[in-house]
Motif scaffolding. Structure first.
Motif, PDB file in Angstrom:
ATOM      1  N   GLU A   8       0.808  -1.218   0.000  1.00 41.29           N
ATOM      2  CA  GLU A   8       0.000   0.000   0.000  1.00 41.29           C
ATOM      3  C   GLU A   8       0.842   1.270   0.000  1.00 41.29           C
ATOM      4  O   GLU A   8       0.400   2.304  -0.474  1.00 41.29           O
ATOM      5  N   ASN A   9       2.051   1.211   0.603  1.00 38.30           N
ATOM      6  CA  ASN A   9       2.799   2.453   0.803  1.00 38.30           C
ATOM      7  C   ASN A   9       4.291   2.184   0.962  1.00 38.30           C
ATOM      8  O   ASN A   9       4.743   1.045   0.917  1.00 38.30           O
ATOM      9  N   GLY A  10       5.021   3.265   1.184  1.00 39.42           N
ATOM     10  CA  GLY A  10       6.472   3.171   1.285  1.00 39.42           C
ATOM     11  C   GLY A  10       6.967   2.368   2.465  1.00 39.42           C
ATOM     12  O   GLY A  10       7.990   1.693   2.382  1.00 39.42           O
ATOM     13  N   ASN A  15       9.640  -2.847   4.042  1.00 43.31           N
ATOM     14  CA  ASN A  15       9.618  -4.144   4.721  1.00 43.31           C
ATOM     15  C   ASN A  15       9.738  -5.295   3.732  1.00 43.31           C
ATOM     16  O   ASN A  15      10.461  -6.266   3.973  1.00 43.31           O
ATOM     17  N   VAL A  16       9.052  -5.190   2.611  1.00 40.15           N
ATOM     18  CA  VAL A  16       9.093  -6.236   1.590  1.00 40.15           C
ATOM     19  C   VAL A  16      10.486  -6.307   0.967  1.00 40.15           C
ATOM     20  O   VAL A  16      11.031  -7.397   0.760  1.00 40.15           O
ATOM     21  N   ALA A  46       4.856   7.431   2.728  1.00 38.99           N
ATOM     22  CA  ALA A  46       3.717   6.557   2.965  1.00 38.99           C
ATOM     23  C   ALA A  46       2.462   7.283   2.499  1.00 38.99           C
ATOM     24  O   ALA A  46       2.365   8.500   2.598  1.00 38.99           O
ATOM     25  N   THR A  47       1.490   6.538   1.998  1.00 40.49           N
ATOM     26  CA  THR A  47       0.307   7.184   1.451  1.00 40.49           C
ATOM     27  C   THR A  47      -0.568   7.792   2.535  1.00 40.49           C
ATOM     28  O   THR A  47      -1.141   8.857   2.341  1.00 40.49           O
ATOM     29  N   ASP A  48      -0.688   7.146   3.669  1.00 39.74           N
ATOM     30  CA  ASP A  48      -1.588   7.646   4.712  1.00 39.74           C
ATOM     31  C   ASP A  48      -0.856   8.352   5.840  1.00 39.74           C
ATOM     32  O   ASP A  48      -1.425   9.162   6.541  1.00 39.74           O
ATOM     33  N   THR A  97      -5.132   0.906  -8.830  1.00 41.36           N
ATOM     34  CA  THR A  97      -5.797   1.204  -7.555  1.00 41.36           C
ATOM     35  C   THR A  97      -4.901   2.017  -6.628  1.00 41.36           C
ATOM     36  O   THR A  97      -5.286   2.323  -5.504  1.00 41.36           O
ATOM     37  N   GLY A  98      -3.681   2.331  -7.085  1.00 44.29           N
ATOM     38  CA  GLY A  98      -2.778   3.145  -6.279  1.00 44.29           C
ATOM     39  C   GLY A  98      -1.788   2.356  -5.448  1.00 44.29           C
ATOM     40  O   GLY A  98      -0.972   2.924  -4.729  1.00 44.29           O
ATOM     41  N   LYS A  99      -1.849   1.038  -5.555  1.00 41.88           N
ATOM     42  CA  LYS A  99      -0.900   0.212  -4.803  1.00 41.88           C
ATOM     43  C   LYS A  99       0.430   0.121  -5.570  1.00 41.88           C
ATOM     44  O   LYS A  99       0.537   0.527  -6.716  1.00 41.88           O
ATOM     45  N   LEU A 100       1.432  -0.396  -4.885  1.00 39.23           N
ATOM     46  CA  LEU A 100       2.750  -0.606  -5.480  1.00 39.23           C
ATOM     47  C   LEU A 100       2.949  -2.100  -5.693  1.00 39.23           C
ATOM     48  O   LEU A 100       2.499  -2.906  -4.876  1.00 39.23           O
TER      49      LEU A 100
END
Length: 107
Positions: A8-10, A15-16, A46-48, A97-100
């Protein structure tokens, strides 16, 4: 041989990437895909939340294979790192959808 993760975000991306490195994937073989069109925020944000610390930002910045383009280019690039045409299309829809999408490749 490759592994694909959707985040979802940075923060999740960091972590991945760390996990992929621990599994033996080299930075040169880790690819981050994101749509550029509606999302001008930098991948390191991060997006949020703004909780990406310097260490996490450094992990993402150290990945040279960051692709922020439009659909056709992204699908083509995903195929070039090992995904099938069908997989590339599916993941390109995920990017919409805005995900990475992060790909660890062993080739």
């Amino acid at each position: 041989m490759y592994k694909v993760e959707v985040v979802e975000n940075g923060v999740q991306a960091s972590n991945v990437i760390r996990a992929l490195e621990n599994q033996g994937y080299e930075k040169d073989n880790i690819y981050i895909f994101a749509h550029d069109k509606d999302r001008s925020a930098d991948l390191t944000e991060a997006t949020d939340t703004a909780e990406v610390n310097i260490q996490e930002q450094g992990i993402i910045d150290s990945i040279t294979n960051v692709f922020k383009k439009r659909g056709d280019e992204l699908r083509s690039k995903m195929q070039s790192v090992g995904l099938t045409e069908m997989e590339a299309e599916q993941y390109e829809e995920v990017l919409d959808t805005g995900k990475l999408v992060i790909v660890g490749s062993h080739h």
